[in-house]
Design a protein around this motif. Structure first.
Motif, PDB file in Angstrom:
ATOM      1  N   TYR A   1      13.369  22.232  11.420  1.00 24.35           N
ATOM      2  CA  TYR A   1      13.541  22.243  12.880  1.00 24.35           C
ATOM      3  C   TYR A   1      14.356  21.031  13.343  1.00 24.35           C
ATOM      4  CZ  TYR A   1      10.736  26.270  14.193  1.00 24.35           C
ATOM      5  OH  TYR A   1      10.278  27.545  14.386  1.00 24.35           O
TER       6      TYR A   1
ATOM      7  N   ILE B   1      13.532  28.731   7.985  1.00 29.49           N
ATOM      8  CA  ILE B   1      12.209  28.434   8.557  1.00 29.49           C
ATOM      9  C   ILE B   1      11.271  29.619   8.352  1.00 29.49           C
ATOM     10  CG2 ILE B   1      10.951  28.044  10.724  1.00 29.49           C
ATOM     11  CD1 ILE B   1      13.466  26.427  11.652  1.00 29.49           C
TER      12      ILE B   1
ATOM     13  N   GLU C   1      17.334  28.979  10.890  1.00 29.65           N
ATOM     14  CA  GLU C   1      16.197  29.736  11.428  1.00 29.65           C
ATOM     15  C   GLU C   1      15.625  30.694  10.384  1.00 29.65           C
ATOM     16  OE1 GLU C   1      15.918  31.108  15.380  1.00 29.65           O
ATOM     17  OE2 GLU C   1      17.754  30.096  16.022  1.00 29.65           O
TER      18      GLU C   1
ATOM     19  N   VAL D   1       8.951  22.536   7.199  1.00 32.48           N
ATOM     20  CA  VAL D   1       9.244  23.292   8.416  1.00 32.48           C
ATOM     21  C   VAL D   1       9.719  22.354   9.521  1.00 32.48           C
ATOM     22  CG1 VAL D   1       8.232  24.739  10.233  1.00 32.48           C
ATOM     23  CG2 VAL D   1       7.646  25.150   7.834  1.00 32.48           C
TER      24      VAL D   1
ATOM     25  N   ARG E   1       9.289  23.424  17.150  1.00 25.76           N
ATOM     26  CA  ARG E   1       9.087  22.244  16.315  1.00 25.76           C
ATOM     27  C   ARG E   1       7.756  21.572  16.667  1.00 25.76           C
ATOM     28  NH1 ARG E   1       9.460  16.795  16.708  1.00 25.76           N
ATOM     29  NH2 ARG E   1      10.149  15.619  14.854  1.00 25.76           N
TER      30      ARG E   1
END
Length: 411
Positions: free
Chosen positions: A316, A294, A291, A312, A332
């Motif tokens: 996810y 991201i 996380e 990205v 996502r």
């Protein structure tokens, strides 16, 4: 004077609740009893401070009153000499600690690990930490974990009773026992931060976010070899760095893509980047590291202006493989819309369309409204945005969504 005393009692409740509760419960292992004693102490403060003035040492005052209530309750249950000796020892310890706030040992982390003990039902460990350490209500916790409030309240009561019945120790576990308990501690800290992050403009909520970051730093300092602890702290710092950019000068909500990156806190972003690098070098990658990665990717994209949506989406995918979380799938979908279009993103949401937890989950309907609008499905978008507006507790977010719905109607 009355108003100042009331504010002082409320401030003490916010700032000292978890520390005082952890100290009171550490010897008796009776979390519910310590909560009751502390609640009575705060009630006494609200009654007596307006009349007698705020004490010079509010924490010591509260601890003294709570200790009296606690020892009275224990005396009613224990009449043996062994019980009296236990009460005397506890009283002496509390009196020594009560002379100064600095003398009160901070046992919050020990209480957190007690709440994460194997004797406690796995799904209740993080919620129990949120209530005992941060004083959140069952209603607040239920919303964070998508569980009905009544059910959450009943489970919390049972979990506290289990700590007492099983004699769960208030201690940070040995290395070999840490893995199974650290996740719940991190989940609770991050859930507290998420609540404080969501409710912008609420001073108490922002204080909750600050407390979560403090606890995150504490865990990292005590467990410096745990990569997930660093990943979680990095994740919170990435978010915190953007706090000032999430509202414009008029107080209107500003989504990530439209934020002024000049308002981001570069020092916090650099600290997050350093933590993430250390975490990735230290061991297996977990949920919080992904996380945080991201968030790092979003920061890089907006700073450099170079799209990296494929990365990205790939991150996810890894996160979904680890957590199977409907929230991860929802996020996502928003990224997938940038690479494959809104229809592909909506198709991916089919996996959670029948999930009953989504029925009153505001981010689901906000995302669905956004995606159906992009896909040109105006009627569906209007319905989803209307539901999202109704479920919004943040006025700025509500006005933003109303603007989205108005724009949809205007074509």
């Amino acid at each position: 004077m009355h108003e100042a005393a009331r504010r002082a009692a409320e401030r003490a409740a916010r700032d000292s609740y978890g520390r005082l509760l952890a100290f009171l419960a550490a010897r008796t292992r009776d979390v519910a009893g310590a909560e009751d004693a502390l609640a009575e102490a705060f009630a006494s403060a609200l009654k007596s401070w307006p009349e007698q003035g705020v004490p010079s040492n509010p924490d010591a005052w509260l601890l003294t009153v709570a200790r009296r209530r606690q020892t009275d309750a224990i005396r009613r249950r224990q009449t043996s000499k062994a019980g009296e000796a236990h009460i005397q020892l506890m009283t002496e310890e509390l009196e020594a600690a009560g002379t100064s706030p600095d003398a009160i040992p901070d046992r919050r982390l020990a209480l957190m690990f007690a709440c994460a003990h194997p004797e406690i039902e796995a799904g209740m460990r993080a919620p129990l930490i949120l209530q005992t350490i941060l004083g959140l209500t069952a209603i607040d916790i239920a919303a964070a974990f998508l569980i009905p409030p009544t059910t959450m309240g009943q489970r919390l009561v049972r979990a506290k009773a289990r700590i007492r019945e099983a004699g769960v120790p208030f201690a940070i576990p040995e290395r070999e026992d840490l893995a199974g308990r650290l996740d719940a501690v991190l989940d609770a800290i991050y859930a507290a931060y998420a609540k404080g992050w969501t409710e912008i403009g609420d001073t108490a909520a922002e204080r909750l976010a600050d407390e979560a970051i403090w606890l995150g730093r504490l865990v990292v300092s005590l467990l410096p070899d745990e990569p997930e602890a660093k990943g979680m702290l990095a994740l919170m710092l990435y978010a915190e760095a953007r706090r000032q950019a999430r509202r414009d000068t008029a107080g209107a909500y500003v989504p990530l893509e439209q934020q002024d990156i000049e308002l981001w806190d570069e020092k916090q972003i650099m600290a997050a980047e350093a933590l993430l690098r250390e975490a990735n070098q230290a061991g297996p990658t977990g949920r919080y590291q992904i996380e945080a990665a991201i968030q790092s990717a979003h920061v890089a994209r907006l700073v450099t202006g170079r799209p990296n949506w494929d990365s990205v989406v790939a991150l996810y995918d890894v996160l979904l493989g680890l957590t199977h979380s409907p929230v991860a799938l929802l996020n996502r979908a928003a990224a997938l819309a940038e690479t494959e279009g809104a229809e592909a993103a909506l198709a991916s949401l089919d996996a959670i369309e029948g999930d009953r937890r989504m029925a009153d989950y505001q981010p689901y309907w906000a995302a669905r409204g956004h995606l159906t609008a992009l896909a040109g499905r105006k009627e569906e978008a209007h319905e989803a945005l209307t539901l999202a507006i109704g479920l919004s507790t943040d006025e700025a977010v509500r006005h933003y969504l109303i603007g989205q719905r108005t724009a949809l109607q205007d074509g």
